[in-house]
Each structure stands twice: as structure tokens, then as C-alpha cells.
Design a protein around this motif. Sequence first.
Motif, short mmCIF file in Angstrom:
data_model
loop_
_atom_site.label_atom_id
_atom_site.label_comp_id
_atom_site.label_asym_id
_atom_site.label_seq_id
_atom_site.Cartn_x
_atom_site.Cartn_y
_atom_site.Cartn_z
N ARG A 416 118.80 52.98 37.93
CA ARG A 416 117.25 52.78 36.84
C ARG A 416 117.16 51.51 36.32
NH1 ARG A 416 119.33 49.45 32.86
NH2 ARG A 416 121.48 48.05 33.75
N ASN A 417 115.52 52.32 35.88
CA ASN A 417 114.69 50.96 35.62
C ASN A 417 114.47 50.17 34.52
OD1 ASN A 417 111.21 50.62 33.88
ND2 ASN A 417 112.02 49.64 35.68
N PHE A 418 115.58 48.49 34.71
CA PHE A 418 115.73 47.71 33.89
C PHE A 418 115.26 46.65 33.07
CE2 PHE A 418 116.74 45.45 37.18
CZ PHE A 418 116.24 44.09 37.17
N ARG A 419 114.30 46.35 34.13
CA ARG A 419 112.42 45.80 33.76
C ARG A 419 111.67 46.41 33.89
NH1 ARG A 419 115.43 42.91 30.80
NH2 ARG A 419 116.34 41.39 31.89
N THR A 420 110.53 45.68 32.99
CA THR A 420 108.95 46.21 32.87
C THR A 420 108.69 44.95 32.49
OG1 THR A 420 109.75 48.47 32.66
CG2 THR A 420 107.41 47.88 32.53
N PHE A 421 107.32 44.66 33.27
CA PHE A 421 106.81 43.48 33.52
C PHE A 421 104.84 43.97 33.22
CE2 PHE A 421 109.91 42.36 36.62
CZ PHE A 421 110.24 41.63 35.60
N THR A 422 104.32 43.58 32.28
CA THR A 422 102.66 43.92 31.99
C THR A 422 102.20 42.46 31.74
OG1 THR A 422 103.18 44.57 29.69
CG2 THR A 422 103.68 46.38 31.09
N ALA A 423 101.07 42.86 32.17
CA ALA A 423 99.89 42.17 31.48
C ALA A 423 99.21 42.03 30.05
CB ALA A 423 98.71 41.74 32.42
#
Length: 886
Positions: A416-423
Motif C-alpha cells: 500500500r501507499n502509506f505516504r505521499t510527498f509534494t512540493a
Amino acid sequence: MKTDFKFSNLLGTVYRRGNLLFAPDGTCLLSPVGNRVTVFDLVNNKSYTLPFAHRRNIARLALNPRGNLLLTVDEDGRAILSNLPRRIALYHFSFRSPVTALEFSPSGLHFAVGLGRKLEVWHTPSTPDAGADGELEFAPFVRHHTHTGHYDTVQSIQWSSDSRFFLSSSKDLTARIWSLVPEEGFVPTTLAGHRQGMIAAWFSKDQETIYTVSKDGALFQWAYMQRPGTTTDDDELQEQDMRWRIAERHYFMQNNASVTCAAYHAKSNLLVVGFSNGLFGIYEIPEFINIQTLSISQNDIDYVCINKTGEWLAFGASKLGQLLVWEWQSESYILKQQGHFDSINSIVYSPDGQRIITTADDGKIKVWDVNSGFCIVTFTEHTSGVTACEFAKRGNVLFTASLDGSIRAWDLIRYRNFRTFTAPSRLSFSSIAVDPSGEVVCAGSLDSFDIHIWSVQTGQLLDRLAGHEGPVSSLAFTPNGGVVVSGSWDHTVRIWSIFARTQTSEPLQLQTDVLCVVVRPDSKQLAVSTLDGQLTFWSVSEASQESVLDGRRDVSGGRKLSDRRTAANVAGTKSFSTVSYSADGTCVLAGGNSKHICLYDVQSGVLLKKFTVSVNLSLDGTQDFLNSCNLTEAGPRGLVDETGEASDLEDRLDNSLPGASRGDASKRRQKPEVRVSSVAFSPAGRAFCAASTEGLLIYSLDNTLQFDPFDLDVSITPATTLKTLQQGDYLRALVMALRLSSPSLLQRVYRAVPAADVPLLAKRLPELYLARVLRFVAQEAAESPLLEFNLKWIEALLRTHGRVLKERRAEFAPEMRLVGMVVERVKRELVGLAERNVYNIKYLLSKPLEKGDVDAEGGAKELVDEMMTVGYEDGNEGEGEWIGFD
């Protein structure tokens, strides 16, 4: 040796074009992947790719009934005859024109091939009917007969069960019946009546009925009957009036969809039909009962085949690269695989070396199992192309960077995708680096010149490192986690100390744009690839240049159709876009936009070996010299669009953009170019993988084909095994006992092996028998009293084959669990025995001896006798089992 890497497997693609084949036993499926053939073992859940390769993409496959001879033909009609069990090519041959149909006879003595409008029947090489004069040693392919009569391309060939006749169906709306040898009273027959080109034709099981399917969805049932209205009893006239006539007509109603493929299983009377809208239907004939209708794709189903028992159906769809095996009775998938829709951008090994992660322009992330060769999970959360991926050194956490402006962290235990980082602003990230501890992730972009740093725990943006004056092309953390290295198009490499109190950067000046930066595993050196084709090596601690490699001459190779200069003078292929250090840091592997992968020795700067990625002429850039015969007034023949001359309307339509090189691979006008987008060494250093236009190529030092030197024949009997054992050939006797699968004989041979020879036998034991020997030794250790002997065997097997057991841990998991349980049990019993002996000795030593009762000699003798008595478990002298004392 570091130069002994050989092609091992091809992942990343499961089907390209052509026909699928089931092995005679129905457990293996053969699929063409470009110019190679991949074999999927559906029972053991494994796949492997045959080592030989064609000069163009494979168009047709055929396997003889015994399953040992495989005939593969490419787009130009060049064929390779190979031995499938041994995976070796036997003979190369050319049919001199494209092959549209290919089929072996049920007897295995002949095969028929469709060459456009012409049919040819050939003798199968090395068959008993070829004669004993040895003529086939020099000419394995001998043509038996040539048939003409069709007016358009032959679509399929089907033999009768007795191998006397065969059916051919063509685009000229007819099917024809031919005989292998001239038959008395037989005349080649034409079956006409369809309104569109025929897809296939088959004989029924009793050969009294013929079924034909056309492109417009019509199914005709033909029977050998008398002309209606004829009532004469004259035998001669009656025979003249007998003809193959249409008995019944059926139609597949699928709106505007056309039939693209069909397969028939004579024993069960099952007909499977695939349509252009992605649906397939299963019908029972002659009643024409629809059993199932399912949708498996959004595009055409190119091919379908049925295994020998009629239980499994294999479907291939080339536009999306799908390969499916459907069990229609249980309505479940046996195999469901799909390759990347677009070119692969980056690859990375998992820390344990058991998985490979690939990312591509289609926005998908696929996890491939190295041992089985299958894709075990696919992530589709990214909405644009995924450009980079990196593993955290601890834990099963994967980080990916995408052009959609996000960095995502994936848990590969729960998938699963547990973290998403964006600028703060929308950026297209092109590079990524992860701190070895997994606490910090960095990303670089081609839109911004800054390096963004996030905290993995909180997901917050920690900092933006400014200093580069151009787009950041590559990022890498040192394995010790001290600094991060960045390469940019501004001709500099910067070394950042991001964990220091004051963030400082050390710039390293280069001559041209930096394409790739990689750090040696000991964190003391970094390798930098630049646009001028040079590899420069720098000291991380001193920020000084150590050596330079000029790789322009090594990496250059392959002339594209549009090139105006030779391959040696073209500048576009003279640089390395990807570099990887070996596990010990002594070698680097480099690849770029060419067909070569170069392996260098770092210390001496010597090119150790060049690996050729592909010899497939269907790709652009695989030829060093272009043929002047292919030059026309309109330019190179390969760049001329000839789709308007196709006979079918759907083949003439072209909706692609002129010169488009991305998107649907089947609609691009120009050839896909051969290139290597990423290379990576395995953590153990025994293999490396390369992401190329062909797919994910794996090169290994290990021989994946396990050769078994002992075949089970009439000479291997229990008597000969015991005779071999008496002669002292213990290894051969052990292998013979394993082949016979006799537990008592195997135990006798096993216990007869001298203890001093156990390490040597374990070293020479073929890997093919490793699992069985481990299982047997574990059972012996659990049941037999030969404690030390069994432990010697276990130790020798683990010491000798430890690397294999670690790399293929999933395969040997049951045996290793059994060995672990036995060793733990022995340990527990020995500890308990030692404790009981300690207490017994303490008790005996604490027992007082009274003075004057007996003399010293008698007291000692009495003490020893009592110790001997206590030493038996049940306390009864002469009956119990001795557990201590010598």
C-alpha cells in the motif's frame, strides 16, 4: 569471474505478438516476447526465457507432439530449430518469405507451413522415416511437397488426427483440404461460402465434420453428404454426387465486433472465440451452446489456445502486452500477467535481492519476483510517468518519483501507499535519493534547480537546497548516510552535508552536463557520467578527482535509420545515462542510448566486457551498417509508411501522430529505438539487470539450467546401485538411489558414506537434488541415532550451498524449516541431557564415604559402580540407554 555474466531471464514483458503454445503435458505455456521465447511453468509457478534470439520479432511457434523440438520463425521467415528441454538451438534455416501459419502433424513426422498464398509440407528433422543414410545430418530440413491454390494469405493450418490430411484456411474466403500423400480417389477440396476471410478451420474428433469460422462471426458446420435431390442407387453416380456441404450455420452476435482468433478442442467439442472488443466466448458444438462470455481486455484478443485436457485457455493481447490463462470450469485465473505499456525508466533491487522493481512512463510500478519471473504486484496510484525509484536500506519501503509532482512511499509488506510527498509548487520530479536509515527522502526536478527534502515520518517538507544553476538530473545518498550527492546540467556535482549544523556543499566542476551520479558501497568514492561520454571518479572525503574513463568508443554502436552519419560518428549515443557499482565496488556497469552495456574495472580503468542488449533488427539502432539496398527515392525504406497498401481496412487506418515515439507502441510510425535506461547490480553481486527496449534483461553468474547427468534407464537398478556403492563411488550411488526413489536403498547408501567424505560429497552434489537431500537428512536426523553424522551432513550442505539457499529461499523454504526444526530439537535434547548429567555427577560426588567401612580402593569401586547404575535412564543396569560417561 566478473566477466562470466550470461543472459539468464527476460522480465517486464510477457507477450508481444504471434501465437501461443501449450506443451504436450499442458503444464507449460510458450509465449513469444519480441525476438525471444518465454516458457511459463504454470504448475511450479516459474518462468524462464530461452537463451537464443532471432534477428527479428518472432511471428510463429510450433512444437512437435513429443515436446522436445521447438520451431520458431521470425517476421522474415528465418527459423530456428531448438531442443526445448536442453534450451539449445540446433539449426538455423530460412523459408525465404514471411510465415503466416505453422503446425506439426500429430505423428510428428511432418510439419506444414503457410508462406503467403503457398503451402509447404516438410519432414521433421531427425525422424525415423528420414532414412539411415545420414543425409539429414547436413540438410535437416527436407521439403516433402508444395501446394498452391489459395488466392490470399493462409491464416491457419489444422491436421487430421491420423496425419493423412490437413486443412488450410485463407483470407480468400475459402478453406481447402489437402492430403499428405496421394490418396486413391481423393481430390483436393475447396470449402467456399463465407463472406469474409476465414480465421480457422478444424476437423472434428471422428473426422466426419469440419468447422470453419470467418472474421464476420459466422460458424459453418460441414458434412460429407449427397447432393440434395439425388435418388440414384448407382454406386458410381452416388460417389460422384458426394461432396462436403454446409450442414448448419451459426453466428456470433457481438454487435460491431469482429472475430480475431478462435481455437477448437476436438475431444470436448469446445470452441473458444476471441473478439476485437476484448470479449471471448466459449461454445459447445455442434449444439452451439454458449457456456461463458467474459471480457478480459479493452483491446483485440490476438490469439487463443487450449491445453491438451481442455481445462485451460490461454489468451494473448499484444496492444497492452497481456497474457492470461483462464480455467473455465472453476472460472478462475491460472495466470494473469501484463508487461509495461511504455518504456521502463528505472529499476532497483530489493535489499534481499529477491525482487526487482520497475517503473515506466505508463505510470505503473511493478514488483517482479526474481526466482519465479512473475509480476507479483502492480501499483497504479501515480497519474503520470514514474521516473525514479529507490529502496530504503532498512525495511521493505520503496520510494518513487513521478512527473505528476509527487513522491510516494510504498509498504511492500502490506502493498500500500502509506505516504505521499509534494512540493509547494507543481514540479515534475526526475530523481530521488533515500537516507539509509529511511528517515529522509530527497528529490530533484528538471523544472526547479532546488533539491527538496522531506521527513518520512511526518511527510513535511524540511528544506530546499539551493545552489545548482541548472536542472538536477541525479541524486544519491552515501551508504553511510553522511552526505547526499547531486548532479546537474550546470556542469557541477555538489556534495551536501545536510545533517550538519550548517548545511554546506562542495562543488565539483566538470566539462559538460552531468547525467548520472552513483556512490561506491564503501562511501569513499563516487562515479559521475557526463554528456561527453566520460566516467570520472572522485574521492568523497577529499573532493578530488581520482581517475577518468573515456567511454565514447565503447558505448557508441548502432546506426538509426534517420542517421546521416555512421555509428562511429553519431554523437547521440556517445554517453552513459546510467551507472551502477558492483557489490564489492571494484567494477562499474554503464549503459546509455545504445545497444551496448559496458563493464569496467575501476582501479585499472580497463573495459572488462561489452554486453550486447539486442540483435533484433525490428528495433532501430541495432545495426552498425545500413544496407544501401533499402534506400529509396523517398528515403530509407523503414521510414516509409506503407500501411495504405494493406488489404484490410483496419490495417490501412493510421490514427497516430507523425513521428510519435511515445504512447501506444503498436501505433508509432517509427521503430522503437534500442536503449538502456537503467542498470543495477544485485546486492549479492551474482547478477545484474538492465532495463532496455526489449524489457528487463537479467544477466547472472549462475547457470540457471540445472543439468542432471544421470538419466533413469534400464541400467540403473538397486543391484547396480549397491555395486557402485561397493566400488566406493558414493556420489554416483547416492544420485542413483535418488533417481530410483527407494527410501530403504537411499538410507543404506546414505549411511554407508564415510564421515570424512561428507564435505566432498556435499560440494559435488548437483543443485537439482539439493532439496531432496536436505529433506532426507532432516528426516534421518529426527529418527536415526547417528547424531554426529547427520549434523555433519547438515553443516556441509549449508556451508557449500548456502548462497543458493539464500538466493532461492522461497524455493527451499519447506526444507529449511524442516532442517531448522530438527536442529532446534537436537539442541533442546542435548541441553536437557547435559543438565541431567550435571545433576547426577553433583549428587554422586556429594555422597559421603565413611571411614573404616571399606578401604579406599573398594570405596572408589563402589562409587564407580553406582555411577554406572545412575548413568542409565531407567536405573536398571544392563537394560536402559547409556546417556553419559565414557
